[in-house]
Design a protein around this motif. Structure first.
Motif, PDB file in Angstrom:
ATOM      1  N   ALA A  85       0.861  -1.177   0.000  1.00  0.00           N
ATOM      2  CA  ALA A  85       0.000   0.000   0.000  1.00  0.00           C
ATOM      3  C   ALA A  85       0.899   1.229   0.000  1.00  0.00           C
ATOM      4  CB  ALA A  85      -0.919   0.009   1.218  1.00  0.00           C
ATOM      5  N   ALA A  86       0.313   2.386  -0.302  1.00  0.00           N
ATOM      6  CA  ALA A  86       1.101   3.618  -0.366  1.00  0.00           C
ATOM      7  C   ALA A  86       0.647   4.623   0.677  1.00  0.00           C
ATOM      8  CB  ALA A  86       0.989   4.240  -1.759  1.00  0.00           C
ATOM      9  N   ASP A  87       1.599   5.372   1.180  1.00  0.00           N
ATOM     10  CA  ASP A  87       1.335   6.522   2.035  1.00  0.00           C
ATOM     11  C   ASP A  87       1.579   7.746   1.165  1.00  0.00           C
ATOM     12  OD1 ASP A  87       1.217   8.532   3.899  1.00  0.00           O
ATOM     13  OD2 ASP A  87       2.927   7.852   5.090  1.00  0.00           O
ATOM     14  N   LEU A  88       0.498   8.365   0.700  1.00  0.00           N
ATOM     15  CA  LEU A  88       0.596   9.516  -0.196  1.00  0.00           C
ATOM     16  C   LEU A  88       0.967  10.744   0.630  1.00  0.00           C
ATOM     17  CD1 LEU A  88       0.167  10.444  -3.156  1.00  0.00           C
ATOM     18  CD2 LEU A  88      -2.176  11.032  -2.503  1.00  0.00           C
ATOM     19  N   ARG A  89       2.249  11.025   0.667  1.00  0.00           N
ATOM     20  CA  ARG A  89       2.753  12.071   1.552  1.00  0.00           C
ATOM     21  C   ARG A  89       3.272  13.246   0.723  1.00  0.00           C
ATOM     22  NH1 ARG A  89       6.733  10.090   6.173  1.00  0.00           N
ATOM     23  NH2 ARG A  89       4.938   8.696   6.407  1.00  0.00           N
ATOM     24  N   PRO A  90       2.556  14.366   0.688  1.00  0.00           N
ATOM     25  CA  PRO A  90       3.021  15.514  -0.092  1.00  0.00           C
ATOM     26  C   PRO A  90       4.387  15.981   0.383  1.00  0.00           C
ATOM     27  CG  PRO A  90       0.750  15.828   0.624  1.00  0.00           C
ATOM     28  CD  PRO A  90       1.265  14.647   1.357  1.00  0.00           C
ATOM     29  N   VAL A  91       5.229  16.364  -0.561  1.00  0.00           N
ATOM     30  CA  VAL A  91       6.579  16.811  -0.235  1.00  0.00           C
ATOM     31  C   VAL A  91       6.735  18.278  -0.620  1.00  0.00           C
ATOM     32  CG1 VAL A  91       7.532  16.088  -2.458  1.00  0.00           C
ATOM     33  CG2 VAL A  91       9.032  16.267  -0.478  1.00  0.00           C
ATOM     34  N   SER A  92       7.503  19.016   0.169  1.00  0.00           N
ATOM     35  CA  SER A  92       7.886  20.394  -0.150  1.00  0.00           C
ATOM     36  C   SER A  92       9.182  20.650   0.598  1.00  0.00           C
ATOM     37  CB  SER A  92       6.801  21.392   0.267  1.00  0.00           C
ATOM     38  OG  SER A  92       7.194  22.723  -0.031  1.00  0.00           O
ATOM     39  N   ARG A  93      10.312  20.425  -0.086  1.00  0.00           N
ATOM     40  CA  ARG A  93      11.614  20.480   0.587  1.00  0.00           C
ATOM     41  C   ARG A  93      12.676  21.120  -0.293  1.00  0.00           C
ATOM     42  NH1 ARG A  93      12.078  17.697   5.343  1.00  0.00           N
ATOM     43  NH2 ARG A  93      10.232  16.493   5.925  1.00  0.00           N
ATOM     44  N   ASP A  94      13.612  21.733   0.382  1.00  0.00           N
ATOM     45  CA  ASP A  94      14.738  22.418  -0.256  1.00  0.00           C
ATOM     46  C   ASP A  94      15.993  21.598   0.015  1.00  0.00           C
ATOM     47  OD1 ASP A  94      16.891  24.087  -0.899  1.00  0.00           O
ATOM     48  OD2 ASP A  94      15.820  25.904  -0.319  1.00  0.00           O
ATOM     49  N   PHE A  95      16.649  21.150  -1.070  1.00  0.00           N
ATOM     50  CA  PHE A  95      17.863  20.345  -0.952  1.00  0.00           C
ATOM     51  C   PHE A  95      19.071  21.149  -1.427  1.00  0.00           C
ATOM     52  CE2 PHE A  95      14.315  17.497  -1.618  1.00  0.00           C
ATOM     53  CZ  PHE A  95      14.509  16.500  -0.667  1.00  0.00           C
ATOM     54  N   LEU A  96      20.117  21.172  -0.610  1.00  0.00           N
ATOM     55  CA  LEU A  96      21.371  21.809  -1.001  1.00  0.00           C
ATOM     56  C   LEU A  96      22.121  20.856  -1.921  1.00  0.00           C
ATOM     57  CD1 LEU A  96      23.361  24.205  -0.551  1.00  0.00           C
ATOM     58  CD2 LEU A  96      24.342  22.867   1.328  1.00  0.00           C
ATOM     59  N   LEU A  97      22.604  21.358  -3.047  1.00  0.00           N
ATOM     60  CA  LEU A  97      23.310  20.517  -4.016  1.00  0.00           C
ATOM     61  C   LEU A  97      24.823  20.562  -3.776  1.00  0.00           C
ATOM     62  CD1 LEU A  97      21.301  21.458  -7.224  1.00  0.00           C
ATOM     63  CD2 LEU A  97      21.097  19.386  -5.840  1.00  0.00           C
ATOM     64  N   PRO A  98      25.512  19.412  -3.874  1.00  0.00           N
ATOM     65  CA  PRO A  98      24.922  18.075  -4.077  1.00  0.00           C
ATOM     66  C   PRO A  98      24.134  17.641  -2.847  1.00  0.00           C
ATOM     67  CG  PRO A  98      27.262  17.888  -3.590  1.00  0.00           C
ATOM     68  CD  PRO A  98      26.986  19.361  -3.739  1.00  0.00           C
ATOM     69  N   ALA A  99      23.030  16.913  -3.076  1.00  0.00           N
ATOM     70  CA  ALA A  99      22.063  16.601  -2.009  1.00  0.00           C
ATOM     71  C   ALA A  99      22.579  15.476  -1.122  1.00  0.00           C
ATOM     72  CB  ALA A  99      20.714  16.233  -2.618  1.00  0.00           C
ATOM     73  N   ALA A 100      23.431  15.851  -0.150  1.00  0.00           N
ATOM     74  CA  ALA A 100      23.952  14.851   0.783  1.00  0.00           C
ATOM     75  C   ALA A 100      22.910  14.483   1.833  1.00  0.00           C
ATOM     76  CB  ALA A 100      25.204  15.398   1.468  1.00  0.00           C
ATOM     77  N   ASP A 101      22.015  15.429   2.148  1.00  0.00           N
ATOM     78  CA  ASP A 101      20.953  15.196   3.124  1.00  0.00           C
ATOM     79  C   ASP A 101      19.690  14.755   2.391  1.00  0.00           C
ATOM     80  OD1 ASP A 101      19.087  15.169   5.120  1.00  0.00           O
ATOM     81  OD2 ASP A 101      19.128  17.336   5.501  1.00  0.00           O
ATOM     82  N   PRO A 102      19.255  13.486   2.549  1.00  0.00           N
ATOM     83  CA  PRO A 102      18.075  13.014   1.820  1.00  0.00           C
ATOM     84  C   PRO A 102      16.774  13.636   2.296  1.00  0.00           C
ATOM     85  CG  PRO A 102      18.796  11.347   3.391  1.00  0.00           C
ATOM     86  CD  PRO A 102      19.841  12.425   3.401  1.00  0.00           C
TER      87      PRO A 102
END
Length: 252
Positions: free
Chosen positions: A153-170
């Motif tokens: 089954a899926a957990d439909l979890r909306p995402v809104s995130r800022d990743f610093l490149l290169p994206a070491a933090d997932p």
């Protein structure tokens, strides 16, 4: 078989979500440190056909009676299934999930557990979230279905995130919709759609000349995620209310 949309809500949101006519997950029970059950809230008046949820409140000892009480409560309410929100990797949690899995299977009662605890069960449906920042949503769930046929089954979890490149933090840095819109306007960034992630994104440079990647969902990308999941064979989708309010057939 059509996809089933299950709303996850609490408090006053439960009454509002009820107007949608969709099944809901009532997270109304918790597992105490001694292994017993603690009632957190009362299920809605129309519990029949909905799902009964139990969460781990720091259980330190497994109590066999908790499994029987959970199944009895689910049957009393006419619940369509049980969901065990137990992600901690501890001996009591593992023992509880294994016992509950066996007893639910014997009674034909569907059980849902987090993907992180899939190794504790043999029959339960595992719930995997859709909030990925790399790879392909289709490939992720396709691989899971090959590993757990008919049990994803899926957990439909909306995402809104800022990743610093290169994206070491997932995980990245969470952004509210207002913060994201202001950032996009301030940087003049152009928004694109990723078919692999079924999400929108934009990139920008900060004042220190560091590159950033902002990944986010809106109503259209959430619908696309649902279409992708249905295409690969995911039957049930859990979604938090009111995050998915725009997707509902009746918007309460």
């Amino acid at each position: 078989m059509p996809q089933e949309f299950i709303l996850v809500c609490a408090g006053k949101d439960g009454a509002r979500a009820q107007k949608s006519g969709l099944p809901r997950l009532h997270l109304s029970l918790g597992l105490r440190p001694d292994g017993g059950l603690r009632r957190l809230t009362l299920p809605g008046p129309d519990g029949a056909g909905c799902y009964l949820g139990v969460c781990d409140l720091g259980m330190k000892r497994f109590s066999a009676s908790a499994c029987a009480q959970l199944i009895e409560e689910a049957q009393r309410l006419g619940a369509a299934g049980l969901a065990a929100d137990c992600e901690r990797d501890s001996a009591p949690v593992r023992e509880f999930l294994a016992a509950l899995d066996s007893q639910c299977a014997a009674r034909g009662l569907p059980l849902f557990v987090p993907l992180a605890r899939a190794d504790c069960v043999q029959n339960a449906i595992v719930i995997a979230d859709t909030a990925i920042s790399g790879g392909s949503l289709r490939d992720r769930f396709g691989a899971l279905l090959r590993r757990y046929p008919g049990r994803v089954a899926a957990d439909l979890r909306p995402v809104s995130r800022d990743f610093l490149l290169p994206a070491a933090d997932p995980e990245g840095v969470p952004l509210s919709a207002d913060e994201r819109d202001a950032l996009c306007a301030r940087t003049g960034a152009q928004t694109f759609f990723s078919r692999e992630l079924c999400a929108r994104y934009f990139t920008y440079m900060d004042s220190a000349a560091n590159g950033h990647f902002v990944l986010f969902d809106d109503a259209d990308t959430l619908r696309e995620k649902c279409r992708c999941l249905e295409a690969v064979g995911v039957r049930q989708v859990f979604a938090r209310y009111p995050d998915v309010r725009p997707l509902l057939p009746v918007s309460p």
